[in-house]
Design an enzyme around this catalytic site. Structure first.
Site, PDB file in Angstrom:
ATOM      1  N   LEU A   1       0.843  -1.158  -0.030  1.00 61.99           N
ATOM      2  CA  LEU A   1       0.020   0.083   0.060  1.00 61.99           C
ATOM      3  C   LEU A   1       0.786   0.984   0.124  1.00 61.99           C
ATOM      4  O   LEU A   1       1.678   1.212   0.585  1.00 61.99           O
ATOM      5  CB  LEU A   1      -0.788   0.057   1.211  1.00 61.99           C
ATOM      6  N   ASP A   2       0.677   2.285  -0.896  1.00 64.67           N
ATOM      7  CA  ASP A   2       1.141   3.469  -0.700  1.00 64.67           C
ATOM      8  C   ASP A   2       1.361   3.997   0.480  1.00 64.67           C
ATOM      9  O   ASP A   2       0.595   3.826   1.406  1.00 64.67           O
ATOM     10  CB  ASP A   2       0.742   4.455  -1.663  1.00 64.67           C
ATOM     11  N   GLN A   3       2.565   5.029   0.764  1.00 60.92           N
ATOM     12  CA  GLN A   3       2.528   5.462   2.236  1.00 60.92           C
ATOM     13  C   GLN A   3       1.366   6.144   2.546  1.00 60.92           C
ATOM     14  O   GLN A   3       1.116   6.319   3.878  1.00 60.92           O
ATOM     15  CB  GLN A   3       3.968   6.467   2.319  1.00 60.92           C
TER      16      GLN A   3
ATOM     17  N   THR B   1      -1.634   5.529   1.625  1.00 60.59           N
ATOM     18  CA  THR B   1      -3.030   4.681   1.854  1.00 60.59           C
ATOM     19  C   THR B   1      -2.990   3.988   2.966  1.00 60.59           C
ATOM     20  O   THR B   1      -2.160   3.521   3.641  1.00 60.59           O
ATOM     21  CB  THR B   1      -2.806   3.684   0.594  1.00 60.59           C
TER      22      THR B   1
ATOM     23  N   HIS C   1       0.248   1.237  -8.366  1.00 65.93           N
ATOM     24  CA  HIS C   1      -0.632   2.560  -8.268  1.00 65.93           C
ATOM     25  C   HIS C   1      -2.002   2.252  -9.070  1.00 65.93           C
ATOM     26  O   HIS C   1      -2.547   3.373  -9.350  1.00 65.93           O
ATOM     27  CB  HIS C   1      -0.029   3.850  -8.657  1.00 65.93           C
TER      28      HIS C   1
END
Length: 239
Positions: free
Chosen positions: A109-111, A113, A192
């Protein structure tokens, strides 16, 4: 299994360190301090204390984490703290046959998210949960910059083309949950992907939260930054 081997398998350090902790009386089993590192125990179902902290034996580690914003899903983060700093040292140090010790995040998961993240040291489980062939659905709660239109939902369900693949990528399910919000279900995990799909229909993501994997929901009582072991009845929900 000998006590020092049990401690080693759980990530409490090298065999020598584990034996030393036992000899110093830092390990308690059944309320009784043990000083013999070679004493045999049945590990399954075993609960013990190490330096006053309770620990239950797990042959393999399967856990969920409520990922907060501002953390990277990487062992070597570049700009933000690593999610692994949220876990106790034994989970990060569990021995492995590969070069990387400890549990590994299943997908990233992105930072910015938040939400449900699974971790394990079971390679077969990690592969099954992350492989697109198994089509494990993941549900995301998306906040958008502009109002969500019916046409945007239709496009996400029909499929949009991303710049790294001419094959359209479709949402398994998509429903508007508010003027600037929608719930998106995906069965694959491209880089993404949610943000790029929303951009492809002319909108932008301002907030992203993963609420479910399979039919396993992020528990309401698991606060951001907290983790817990997966329960036996969690596994069927991940199929």
């Amino acid at each position: 299994m000998q006590l020092h081997q049990i401690l080693f398998s759980q990530g409490f350090g090298t065999r020598r360190i584990c034996a030393g902790m036992v000899e110093q009386g830092l390990v308690v089993v059944g309320g009784v301090p043990c000083t013999d590192p070679y004493q045999d125990f049945e590990p399954q179902g075993m609960v013990f204390e190490v330096q006053g902290k309770r620990w239950a034996y797990h042959e393999r580690a399967y856990l969920m984490l409520h990922k907060p914003a501002g953390y990277e899903c990487s062992q070597k983060p570049s700009s933000w703290p690593s999610i692994y700093t949220l876990l106790p040292a034994p989970l990060r140090q569990r021995p492995a046959k590969t070069a990387t010790q400890g549990v590994q995040a299943i997908g990233r998961l992105d930072q910015d998210t938040t939400g449900l993240l699974l971790l394990s040291d079971d390679g077969a489980f990690i592969h099954r949960m992350s492989s697109p062939r198994h089509h494990v659905p993941k549900v995301y709660e998306v906040q958008t910059a502009d109002p969500v239109t019916d046409r945007q939902v239709e496009k996400l369900l029909a499929g949009v083309v991303l710049n790294d693949d001419p094959k359209p990528v479709r949402a398994a399910a998509c429903v508007a949950t508010g003027e600037n919000a929608l719930q998106l279900t995906l069965t694959e995990g491209k880089y993404h992907q949610v943000k790029r799909m929303i951009a492809a229909v002319g909108n932008a993501v301002t907030g992203l939260h993963r609420s479910r994997i399979g039919s396993l929901d992020l528990p309401a009582d698991l606060a951001p930054g907290e983790w817990r072991w997966l329960a036996e009845d969690d596994f069927p929900r991940l199929r």
